[in-house]
Design a protein around this motif. Structure first.
Motif, PDB file in Angstrom:
ATOM      1  N   VAL A  56      11.305   0.791  24.821  1.00  0.00           N
ATOM      2  CA  VAL A  56      12.146  -0.347  24.456  1.00  0.00           C
ATOM      3  C   VAL A  56      13.492  -0.207  25.155  1.00  0.00           C
ATOM      4  O   VAL A  56      14.218   0.767  24.939  1.00  0.00           O
ATOM      5  N   ILE A  57      13.826  -1.186  26.005  1.00  0.00           N
ATOM      6  CA  ILE A  57      15.071  -1.184  26.772  1.00  0.00           C
ATOM      7  C   ILE A  57      16.043  -2.173  26.133  1.00  0.00           C
ATOM      8  O   ILE A  57      15.744  -3.360  26.004  1.00  0.00           O
ATOM      9  N   PHE A  58      17.202  -1.675  25.728  1.00  0.00           N
ATOM     10  CA  PHE A  58      18.185  -2.494  25.032  1.00  0.00           C
ATOM     11  C   PHE A  58      19.228  -3.089  25.978  1.00  0.00           C
ATOM     12  O   PHE A  58      19.803  -4.129  25.684  1.00  0.00           O
ATOM     13  N   SER A  59      19.503  -2.409  27.062  1.00  0.00           N
ATOM     14  CA  SER A  59      20.549  -2.838  27.986  1.00  0.00           C
ATOM     15  C   SER A  59      20.334  -2.167  29.332  1.00  0.00           C
ATOM     16  O   SER A  59      19.817  -1.043  29.393  1.00  0.00           O
ATOM     17  N   PRO A  60      20.734  -2.825  30.421  1.00  0.00           N
ATOM     18  CA  PRO A  60      20.680  -2.140  31.718  1.00  0.00           C
ATOM     19  C   PRO A  60      21.620  -0.939  31.798  1.00  0.00           C
ATOM     20  O   PRO A  60      21.389  -0.025  32.597  1.00  0.00           O
ATOM     21  N   GLN A  61      22.672  -0.919  30.971  1.00  0.00           N
ATOM     22  CA  GLN A  61      23.638   0.178  31.035  1.00  0.00           C
ATOM     23  C   GLN A  61      22.954   1.511  30.737  1.00  0.00           C
ATOM     24  O   GLN A  61      22.398   1.709  29.660  1.00  0.00           O
ATOM     25  N   GLY A  62      22.988   2.399  31.689  1.00  0.00           N
ATOM     26  CA  GLY A  62      22.389   3.712  31.529  1.00  0.00           C
ATOM     27  C   GLY A  62      20.910   3.756  31.845  1.00  0.00           C
ATOM     28  O   GLY A  62      20.326   4.847  31.937  1.00  0.00           O
TER      29      GLY A  62
ATOM     30  N   LEU B 154       1.367   2.751  29.127  1.00  0.00           N
ATOM     31  CA  LEU B 154       2.786   2.528  28.856  1.00  0.00           C
ATOM     32  C   LEU B 154       3.118   1.050  28.985  1.00  0.00           C
ATOM     33  O   LEU B 154       2.720   0.397  29.955  1.00  0.00           O
ATOM     34  N   ARG B 155       3.852   0.541  27.997  1.00  0.00           N
ATOM     35  CA  ARG B 155       4.221  -0.868  27.991  1.00  0.00           C
ATOM     36  C   ARG B 155       5.716  -0.996  27.745  1.00  0.00           C
ATOM     37  O   ARG B 155       6.316  -0.182  27.054  1.00  0.00           O
ATOM     38  N   ILE B 156       6.288  -2.055  28.309  1.00  0.00           N
ATOM     39  CA  ILE B 156       7.737  -2.240  28.277  1.00  0.00           C
ATOM     40  C   ILE B 156       8.096  -3.395  27.356  1.00  0.00           C
ATOM     41  O   ILE B 156       7.508  -4.477  27.420  1.00  0.00           O
ATOM     42  N   SER B 157       9.078  -3.160  26.514  1.00  0.00           N
ATOM     43  CA  SER B 157       9.670  -4.220  25.703  1.00  0.00           C
ATOM     44  C   SER B 157      11.176  -4.184  25.917  1.00  0.00           C
ATOM     45  O   SER B 157      11.735  -3.141  26.266  1.00  0.00           O
TER      46      SER B 157
ATOM     47  N   PRO C 216      17.778 -11.787  26.360  1.00  0.00           N
ATOM     48  CA  PRO C 216      17.496 -12.465  27.633  1.00  0.00           C
ATOM     49  C   PRO C 216      18.213 -11.841  28.823  1.00  0.00           C
ATOM     50  O   PRO C 216      17.693 -11.863  29.931  1.00  0.00           O
ATOM     51  N   THR C 217      19.413 -11.282  28.612  1.00  0.00           N
ATOM     52  CA  THR C 217      20.146 -10.672  29.729  1.00  0.00           C
ATOM     53  C   THR C 217      19.405  -9.463  30.273  1.00  0.00           C
ATOM     54  O   THR C 217      19.251  -9.297  31.494  1.00  0.00           O
ATOM     55  N   THR C 218      18.916  -8.612  29.376  1.00  0.00           N
ATOM     56  CA  THR C 218      18.148  -7.439  29.800  1.00  0.00           C
ATOM     57  C   THR C 218      16.830  -7.863  30.433  1.00  0.00           C
ATOM     58  O   THR C 218      16.401  -7.288  31.439  1.00  0.00           O
ATOM     59  N   ASN C 219      16.199  -8.881  29.870  1.00  0.00           N
ATOM     60  CA  ASN C 219      14.951  -9.380  30.447  1.00  0.00           C
ATOM     61  C   ASN C 219      15.172  -9.888  31.874  1.00  0.00           C
ATOM     62  O   ASN C 219      14.386  -9.584  32.783  1.00  0.00           O
ATOM     63  N   ASP C 220      16.248 -10.639  32.083  1.00  0.00           N
ATOM     64  CA  ASP C 220      16.545 -11.141  33.427  1.00  0.00           C
ATOM     65  C   ASP C 220      16.775  -9.985  34.403  1.00  0.00           C
ATOM     66  O   ASP C 220      16.326 -10.038  35.554  1.00  0.00           O
ATOM     67  N   TYR C 221      17.467  -8.945  33.937  1.00  0.00           N
ATOM     68  CA  TYR C 221      17.708  -7.798  34.810  1.00  0.00           C
ATOM     69  C   TYR C 221      16.397  -7.111  35.183  1.00  0.00           C
ATOM     70  O   TYR C 221      16.183  -6.746  36.345  1.00  0.00           O
ATOM     71  N   LEU C 222      15.510  -6.960  34.218  1.00  0.00           N
ATOM     72  CA  LEU C 222      14.219  -6.330  34.504  1.00  0.00           C
ATOM     73  C   LEU C 222      13.424  -7.157  35.510  1.00  0.00           C
ATOM     74  O   LEU C 222      12.860  -6.616  36.471  1.00  0.00           O
ATOM     75  N   LEU C 223      13.361  -8.458  35.284  1.00  0.00           N
ATOM     76  CA  LEU C 223      12.612  -9.329  36.198  1.00  0.00           C
ATOM     77  C   LEU C 223      13.201  -9.280  37.611  1.00  0.00           C
ATOM     78  O   LEU C 223      12.461  -9.236  38.599  1.00  0.00           O
TER      79      LEU C 223
ATOM     80  N   GLY D 296      11.955  -6.159  39.446  1.00  0.00           N
ATOM     81  CA  GLY D 296      10.531  -5.931  39.630  1.00  0.00           C
ATOM     82  C   GLY D 296       9.760  -5.450  38.423  1.00  0.00           C
ATOM     83  O   GLY D 296       8.627  -4.978  38.559  1.00  0.00           O
ATOM     84  N   ILE D 297      10.340  -5.549  37.230  1.00  0.00           N
ATOM     85  CA  ILE D 297       9.646  -5.136  36.010  1.00  0.00           C
ATOM     86  C   ILE D 297       9.438  -6.364  35.128  1.00  0.00           C
ATOM     87  O   ILE D 297      10.387  -7.066  34.780  1.00  0.00           O
ATOM     88  N   ASN D 298       8.167  -6.614  34.774  1.00  0.00           N
ATOM     89  CA  ASN D 298       7.840  -7.748  33.914  1.00  0.00           C
ATOM     90  C   ASN D 298       7.468  -7.208  32.532  1.00  0.00           C
ATOM     91  O   ASN D 298       6.347  -6.741  32.328  1.00  0.00           O
ATOM     92  N   PRO D 299       8.385  -7.225  31.572  1.00  0.00           N
ATOM     93  CA  PRO D 299       8.098  -6.620  30.271  1.00  0.00           C
ATOM     94  C   PRO D 299       6.990  -7.363  29.533  1.00  0.00           C
ATOM     95  O   PRO D 299       6.897  -8.583  29.605  1.00  0.00           O
TER      96      PRO D 299
END
Length: 277
Positions: A202-208, A228-231, A235-242, A245-248
């Protein structure tokens, strides 16, 4: 088969509802991987709150971070006199997010408002409406060293005076990727004994988390190896992941433990239904 969940966040003390909710949802292995270090800065806040004239005239407080609540709980409130403490806990406290709101209430604040607003922009509108014509004096806002000025700027545009006081700062830890990889190795070793299990990150923020996100992108096979699955939260963290190259598999609709775990549970049930068909 067991379910593992790794929260890429500092564990909130004394109680972290993500841990409580996860165990209630039968996760057998719940881990927290801190990515940033928090340092309390209580001096300026204490200077104001120990000024009996200032706190007697203070009516409104803004607290939007659990880190600030930790600073209040651990480094500020215990040093106040009983009278100062009671005046502080009687203030109207505006916040964002149910987790921070719950934390404030557990600390002892009796008049917490706005924790269902969802973001700083909506909270600003709520504060303006809630104060209305009763505004008198100054609004004290406890903030981190790094912050966005949405609330302060919007309130000042409406003629409300906001005094910002830094109560904490954050620094990214330098071994985040190493500790993350070691955690995955431990899970892989455990699976050799117990059988393959699902592992949620579970990723809460891009910070760190930027090195971890880069690692996951560069090593896509690890997702299949560990199931392994990503959550992610928000929306800000989701946009950063996308964008990286990561599609949670799951984006929590709300920044709350029950919303996150309900979304994960819904995803897993849909996967079971798909496999059966």
């Amino acid at each position: 088969m067991s379910n593992n969940i790794i929260f890429l966040k500092n564990k909130t003390t004394p109680l972290d509802k993500y841990e409580v909710e996860s165990k209630d949802n039968k996760y057998s292995d719940v881990q927290f991987l801190p990515l940033i270090a928090h340092t309390h800065h209580p001096v300026e806040a204490l200077h104001l709150l120990k000024d009996n004239n200032y706190i007697s005239n203070l009516r409104y407080l803004i607290v939007t971070s659990q880190r600030t609540v930790e600073c209040l709980n651990e480094s500020i409130i215990p040093t106040l006199t009983k009278e100062q403490r009671e005046k502080l806990l009687d203030l109207s406290v505006y916040t964002v997010g149910p987790a921070t709101g719950d934390f404030l209430r557990r600390v002892g604040f009796r008049n917490v408002k706005g924790d269902d607003m969802g973001n700083g922009d909506k909270l600003s509108d709520f504060i303006i409406k809630d104060i209305g014509d009763n505004y008198d004096g100054e609004i004290l806002s406890f903030v981190g060293a790094i912050r966005r000025d949405i609330i302060k700027n919007k309130l000042k545009q409406r003629g409300l005076s906001v005094k910002e006081v830094v109560t904490y700062e954050t620094n990214v830890l330098n071994d985040n990727l190493d500790r993350f990889q070691n955690t995955l190795v431990d899970i892989a070793d455990k699976e050799e004994c117990d059988g393959k299990s699902c592992c949620w990150v579970v990723i809460f923020s891009p910070q760190g988390a930027k090195d971890i996100i880069k690692f996951l992108k560069q090593n896509p096979s690890i997702k299949d190896k560990l199931d392994l699955r990503i959550s992610c939260i928000g929306p800000t963290t989701n946009d950063y992941l996308l964008d990286n190259g990561i599609n949670p598999e799951v984006v929590s609709p709300q920044p709350t433990p029950d919303s996150l775990l309900d979304a994960i549970d819904g995803f897993q049930k849909s996967m079971v239904t798909t496999v059966k068909h």
